[in-house]
Design an enzyme around this catalytic site. Structure first.
Site, PDB file in Angstrom:
ATOM      1  N   GLY A  96       1.988   4.449  17.134  1.00 29.24           N
ATOM      2  CA  GLY A  96       2.128   4.341  15.689  1.00 29.24           C
ATOM      3  C   GLY A  96       3.252   5.139  15.062  1.00 29.24           C
ATOM      4  O   GLY A  96       3.475   5.039  13.854  1.00 29.24           O
ATOM      5  N   TYR A 135       5.730  -9.380   7.264  1.00 26.55           N
ATOM      6  CA  TYR A 135       5.289  -8.137   6.601  1.00 26.55           C
ATOM      7  C   TYR A 135       6.193  -7.731   5.444  1.00 26.55           C
ATOM      8  O   TYR A 135       6.101  -6.598   4.984  1.00 26.55           O
ATOM      9  CB  TYR A 135       5.360  -6.935   7.563  1.00 26.55           C
ATOM     10  N   CYS A 161      13.640 -23.464   8.706  1.00 25.52           N
ATOM     11  CA  CYS A 161      13.241 -24.287   7.574  1.00 25.52           C
ATOM     12  C   CYS A 161      12.005 -23.751   6.872  1.00 25.52           C
ATOM     13  O   CYS A 161      10.926 -24.353   6.921  1.00 25.52           O
ATOM     14  CB  CYS A 161      13.030 -25.719   8.037  1.00 25.52           C
ATOM     15  N   GLU A 162      12.154 -22.590   6.278  1.00 24.97           N
ATOM     16  CA  GLU A 162      11.105 -21.958   5.472  1.00 24.97           C
ATOM     17  C   GLU A 162      11.844 -21.181   4.387  1.00 24.97           C
ATOM     18  O   GLU A 162      12.762 -20.421   4.698  1.00 24.97           O
ATOM     19  CB  GLU A 162      10.333 -20.914   6.301  1.00 24.97           C
ATOM     20  N   GLU A 165       0.620   6.495  23.157  1.00 26.42           N
ATOM     21  CA  GLU A 165       1.117   5.145  23.450  1.00 26.42           C
ATOM     22  C   GLU A 165       2.147   4.663  22.426  1.00 26.42           C
ATOM     23  O   GLU A 165       1.912   3.713  21.695  1.00 26.42           O
ATOM     24  CB  GLU A 165      -0.052   4.149  23.428  1.00 26.42           C
ATOM     25  N   PRO A 166       3.290   5.322  22.353  1.00 21.94           N
ATOM     26  CA  PRO A 166       4.293   4.871  21.391  1.00 21.94           C
ATOM     27  C   PRO A 166       4.981   3.586  21.852  1.00 21.94           C
ATOM     28  O   PRO A 166       5.307   3.451  23.030  1.00 21.94           O
ATOM     29  CB  PRO A 166       5.293   6.028  21.357  1.00 21.94           C
ATOM     30  N   GLY A 167       5.153   2.661  20.961  1.00 13.46           N
ATOM     31  CA  GLY A 167       5.873   1.429  21.269  1.00 13.46           C
ATOM     32  C   GLY A 167       7.129   1.357  20.413  1.00 13.46           C
ATOM     33  O   GLY A 167       8.250   1.602  20.866  1.00 13.46           O
TER      34      GLY A 167
HETATM   35  C1  LIG Z   1       0.277  -1.587  19.165  1.00 13.20           C
HETATM   36  C2  LIG Z   1      -0.382  -0.485  19.875  1.00 13.20           C
HETATM   37  C3  LIG Z   1       0.341   0.653  20.218  1.00 13.20           C
HETATM   38  C4  LIG Z   1       1.776   0.867  19.825  1.00 13.20           C
HETATM   39  O1  LIG Z   1       1.988   0.944  18.463  1.00 13.20           O
HETATM   40  P1  LIG Z   1       3.438   1.341  17.904  1.00 13.20           P
HETATM   41  O2  LIG Z   1       3.256   1.342  16.448  1.00 13.20           O
HETATM   42  O3  LIG Z   1       4.383   0.315  18.375  1.00 13.20           O
HETATM   43  O4  LIG Z   1       3.757   2.693  18.445  1.00 13.20           O
HETATM   44  C5  LIG Z   1      -0.316   1.624  20.931  1.00 13.20           C
HETATM   45  N1  LIG Z   1      -1.609   1.503  21.296  1.00 13.20           N
HETATM   46  C6  LIG Z   1      -2.326   0.406  20.982  1.00 13.20           C
HETATM   47  C7  LIG Z   1      -3.733   0.322  21.407  1.00 13.20           C
HETATM   48  C8  LIG Z   1      -1.745  -0.611  20.270  1.00 13.20           C
HETATM   49  O5  LIG Z   1      -2.470  -1.682  19.936  1.00 13.20           O
END
Ligand SMILES: *Cc1c(COP(=O)(O)O)cnc(C)c1O
Length: 442
Positions: A252, A338, A365-366, A294-296
């Site tokens: 997050g 969003y 096309c939106e 768990e950073p994405g």
């Molecule tokens: C989406 C998600 C993440 C990553 O979120 P980011 O906002 O991209 O860091 C981590 N853990 C879980 C369980 C998720 O669903």
């Protein structure tokens, strides 16, 4: 200390002696010519810089495990890059597991998340030996126990819980509030634990997991979450004589899409997380817990830009000027989904003064296919290359073939070298899954 997620642009971005933008030592105009547009350009140095930030930021808590959330951007090359930086992986589908497996990554370093994992997906996870399954609900518990039986395996699991915390981000990217589709409610945990202990003996509960949302700027959210999780872990350990040792706080961490965004540094957030965790461990008397994060988005977003070629434009009399590019909502659905905001520059005229506010329209096309509303740019002309920043996360991974348009390619740039890591789809790719019943054939 500043961290790379606080930057608007990849760390190697500069204006070169031809007066063009360059990233990773590669002239963006050359890249656009060589690989065509739209084109995702991923800067290896930025990925490595943010990974180092995470490692450094959490080094005061050596029991930390960094898990990249693959759903932000999952390709084999990206996965290998992140593994080389010491990351494990959070995955949410068989496709992501398979990608890692085929890339040669040890899937023991994987946690499998998701609120409706299928029988086939769980089976694949067990067959390949995925490290942890974060179980989301009672249905999944009963499904998993049967699959584990058929594989004659004991499975290490976490329970995903909804901590009842609301963060200030878009409703669709909040996940921790009580009314959420994800996870066990706090009041359901005991029932789940009792089931596991009494009947589901091949499930080995290791700890608790939560994830409160995405693009979070409030560092206080994580301490709140940690308090709830550690308290629950201590309570369960006491009540059921368990030895839960793992706390997974999800991802997050925010990034900077525009000058208005002020994401905290990874170091600042890590300090808050670590000090709260140590405090709670003391307060609730548990042993040192293994911390998973768990950073994405924060790992991959800043490292990537998308290049588009500017085509037609339209001046609405007494109104906006729309400038259209050769991509849009199919390669970046976030603005239409969003109302996400982005920043951009014209890669062949980065030093020219902005003259006008224009709106960057996609080609799909939106009417909602607007990439950037009201952005100040220099005079735009057909053939200019627009560079949109911060497109690493949830762009390619959410891309579609809407309007039967091929998904773009992605190149990895580093030290003046560019390598294709995703090939552009061809027209034949687009029809490759079509079937024509004999009776319709022409
Ligand atoms: C989406 C998600 C993440 C990553 O979120 P980011 O906002 O991209 O860091 C981590 N853990 C879980 C369980 C998720 O669903």
């Amino acid at each position: 200390m500043r961290s790379a997620n606080q930057l608007l642009k990849p760390v190697t971005t500069k204006v070169n002696n031809k007066g063009n933008l360059e990233i990773g030592g590669c002239d963006l105009i050359d890249l656009a010519q060589k690989y065509d547009t739209p084109l995702y350009v991923l800067d290896e140095a930025t990925v490595r810089a943010i990974c180092k930030d995470f490692r450094e930021a959490f080094k005061d808590y050596p029991q930390t495990k960094l898990m990249y959330a693959s759903k932000a951007l999952c390709t084999q090359a990206v996965s290998i890059l992140l593994e080389s930086e010491g990351f494990g992986f959070d995955v949410v589908s068989a496709g992501e597991i398979y990608t890692l497996y085929k890339a040669g990554i040890d899937v023991k370093k994987v946690t499998f998340n998701g609120n409706n994992k299928s029988f086939e997906e769980l089976s694949l996870a067990l067959e390949l030996g995925v490290g942890r399954i974060s179980v989301d609900n009672f249905f999944e518990l009963s499904l998993l126990v049967e699959i584990a039986k058929s594989y004659k395996k004991n499975v290490d699991i976490l329970l995903r819980i909804t901590p009842g915390i609301q963060c200030h981000t878009h409703e669709y990217i909040q996940t921790g509030q009580t009314d959420s589709k994800f996870g066990f409610d706090l009041t359901q945990i005991d029932e789940a634990v009792e089931l596991i202990l009494e009947s589901y003996k091949n499930l080995n509960l290791k700890g608790l997991h939560a994830h409160i949302g995405s693009q979070i700027f409030e560092t206080s959210i994580y301490p709140d979450e940690i308090e709830i999780l550690v308290k629950e872990i201590a309570r369960l350990n006491e009540k059921y004589s368990l030895n839960l040792t793992e706390i997974n706080i999800g991802g997050g961490f925010g990034v900077k899409y525009t000058e208005d965004d002020t994401p905290p540094s990874v170091y600042e957030t890590a300090q808050k997380i670590i000090s709260k965790l140590n405090e709670c461990i003391e307060k609730y008397g548990t042993e040192k817990l293994i911390l998973y994060i768990e950073p994405g988005r924060s790992v991959i977003s800043t490292a990537c830009v998308t290049l588009y070629t500017i085509g037609s434009s339209k001046q609405v009399p007494q109104g906006r000027k729309y400038v259209a590019v050769d991509g849009g909502m199919a390669d970046n659905p976030r603005p239409s989904m969003y109302r996400a905001a982005y920043s951009a520059e014209i890669a062949n005229k980065p030093d020219e003064k902005p003259v006008k506010e224009v709106t960057i329209a996609g080609r799909f096309c939106e009417s909602g296919d607007i990439l950037i509303k009201d952005i100040s740019l220099p005079e735009t002309e057909e053939g200019d290359i627009l560079c949109v920043y911060n497109t690493g996360a949830y762009n390619y991974s959410m891309a579609s073939n809407y309007n039967r348009v091929q998904k773009p390619s992605m190149v990895l740039v580093n030290n003046s070298q560019s390598d294709m890591i995703i090939k552009r789809e061809t027209l034949d790719d687009l029809i490759s899954h079509d079937e024509i019943p004999d009776r319709l054939k022409i």
